[in-house]
Write an enzyme that holds these catalytic residues in place. Structure first.
Site, PDB file in Angstrom:
ATOM      1  CG  HIS A  40      22.179  15.263  10.326  1.00  0.00           C
ATOM      2  ND1 HIS A  40      22.427  14.488  11.428  1.00  0.00           N
ATOM      3  CD2 HIS A  40      21.011  15.904  10.545  1.00  0.00           C
ATOM      4  CE1 HIS A  40      21.437  14.661  12.300  1.00  0.00           C
ATOM      5  NE2 HIS A  40      20.572  15.513  11.793  1.00  0.00           N
ATOM      6  CG  ASP A  80      16.257  11.240  11.906  1.00  0.00           C
ATOM      7  OD1 ASP A  80      15.775  12.380  12.086  1.00  0.00           O
ATOM      8  OD2 ASP A  80      17.354  10.890  12.382  1.00  0.00           O
TER       9      ASP A  80
END
Length: 365
Positions: free
Chosen positions: A187, A259
């Site tokens: 992230h 993702d």
């Protein structure tokens, strides 16, 4: 750019909505123009300040608005619902602990999660985590994994996935080819691993191979640079890993989804005019882009990039057609669940399926 053309590649997109429980006008326009095969819900798409019946009514309207704007007969309504802090839903939806805490009752938890998610109109859960908790320094996987060995993960993930699917919610294994041994969170930055093919065959790939053998229909790739497998591109854009390893060597014939490409591990990697075409050429089927981390209007640019890639002869239309067929084949076997209220008795039974989680659900993963 002709927005009317974007829908021709809408099969290849998951859109994460803007942070509101009522469909935002910009999301409505994007869904109308792109007609994506999938939408993913986050915590901010639910009302957490209302009683169950009231927030469920608001949510029912949101699901109806999504379907109305997208104008698709079948669509994935997806969510990340693993347990622990990876929980988006308000009470009384059961807040299970991380997977490692209920691994011994994974089938019962899968059954409960499936029933509850189906009642929210969801038909796809981005779970189970197939990563192995092999690195204690890993900041993002940890107890999200079912265990510390491949056998531990396999023993729990298959009963979990099958039970959830019996309730009408499809499973998606993640994060191929394994996120358990990283030391940074994708992230925030790009993880780099120096494991070679023989090493990941001996550990990381085993749960994914078991999931494929067990018939799982979707796999999510990771934003990780496995530089001994591909020194240039993270898995998300790596044809040797996505097409070569997952699709060809491991014989996975289901849907491959990325993702969220807004994660910082992918910063600057999907900005070129050919970015969408490169993504598809790597062997992917669906690109996930969510408003939490980026501007989802980028989906228009990426969709046009796919169209341009075909027009310019850089993307094989037969490959794109085969990808679309995989998405449709999975959608054909996916229930289009109605939003329904569950009884207090049923929710109470679900709470007995596995360990509960008590802390605030603030982390977005």
């Amino acid at each position: 750019m002709s927005d009317s053309l974007l829908a021709t590649v809408g099969d290849h997109f998951f859109i994460g909505l803007k942070p509101t429980s009522v469909l935002d006008d910009r999301d409505r326009a994007l869904l109308r123009d792109l007609r994506p095969a999938g939408v993913i819900l986050y915590k901010s798409n639910f009302r957490h300040d209302l009683p169950y019946r009231d927030w469920l009514s608001v949510h029912r309207d949101l699901i109806a608005a999504i379907r109305d704007a997208s104008q698709r007969d079948k669509q994935f309504i997806a969510i990340d619902h693993e347990g622990g802090r990876v929980c988006r839903t308000p009470p009384p939806i059961t807040r299970f602990a991380y997977a490692a805490r209920w691994a011994s009752t994974a089938e019962q938890v899968g059954d409960a999660m499936g029933a509850e998610l189906a009642s929210l109109g969801c038909n796809l859960n981005f779970a189970p985590v197939l990563d192995i908790h092999s690195n204690p320094a890993n900041p993002v996987i940890g107890e999200r994994a079912f265990g510390r060995t491949a056998d531990d993960v396999i023993k729990s993930m298959l009963p979990f996935a099958r039970a959830m699917e019996r309730q009408g919610v499809r499973a998606c294994g993640k994060h191929f080819p394994g996120h358990g041994d990283t030391q940074v969170d994708s992230h925030h930055e790009l993880p780099v691993l120096d494991l070679d093919l023989e090493q990941i065959k001996a550990r990381e790939l085993k749960p994914f191979a078991a999931a494929i053998a067990g018939g799982i229909g979707m796999m999510m790739t990771s934003h990780i640079l496995y530089r001994k497998l591909d020194p240039n591109d993270p898995v998300t854009l790596s044809r040797p890993i996505t097409q070569g390893l997952l699709r060809e060597a491991m014989k996975f014939d289901g849907v491959i989804v990325s993702d969220d490409v807004g994660m910082r591990a992918m910063a600057g990697r999907l900005d070129a005019p050919d970015a969408g075409a490169r993504f598809m050429a790597a062997g992917n089927d669906m690109l996930m882009i969510c408003s939490h981390l980026t501007d989802t209007e980028r989906a228009r640019f990426l969709a046009q990039s796919i169209i341009n890639g075909v027009d310019a002869g850089k993307l094989d239309p037969a490959m794109l057609k085969a990808s679309s067929q995989r998405v449709h084949a999975m959608l054909d076997g996916t229930a289009q669940n109605a939003v329904t209220e569950l009884s207090g008795e049923e929710l109470a039974r679900h709470r007995g399926a596995g360990t509960q989680f008590e802390a605030a659900t603030v982390e977005v993963v």
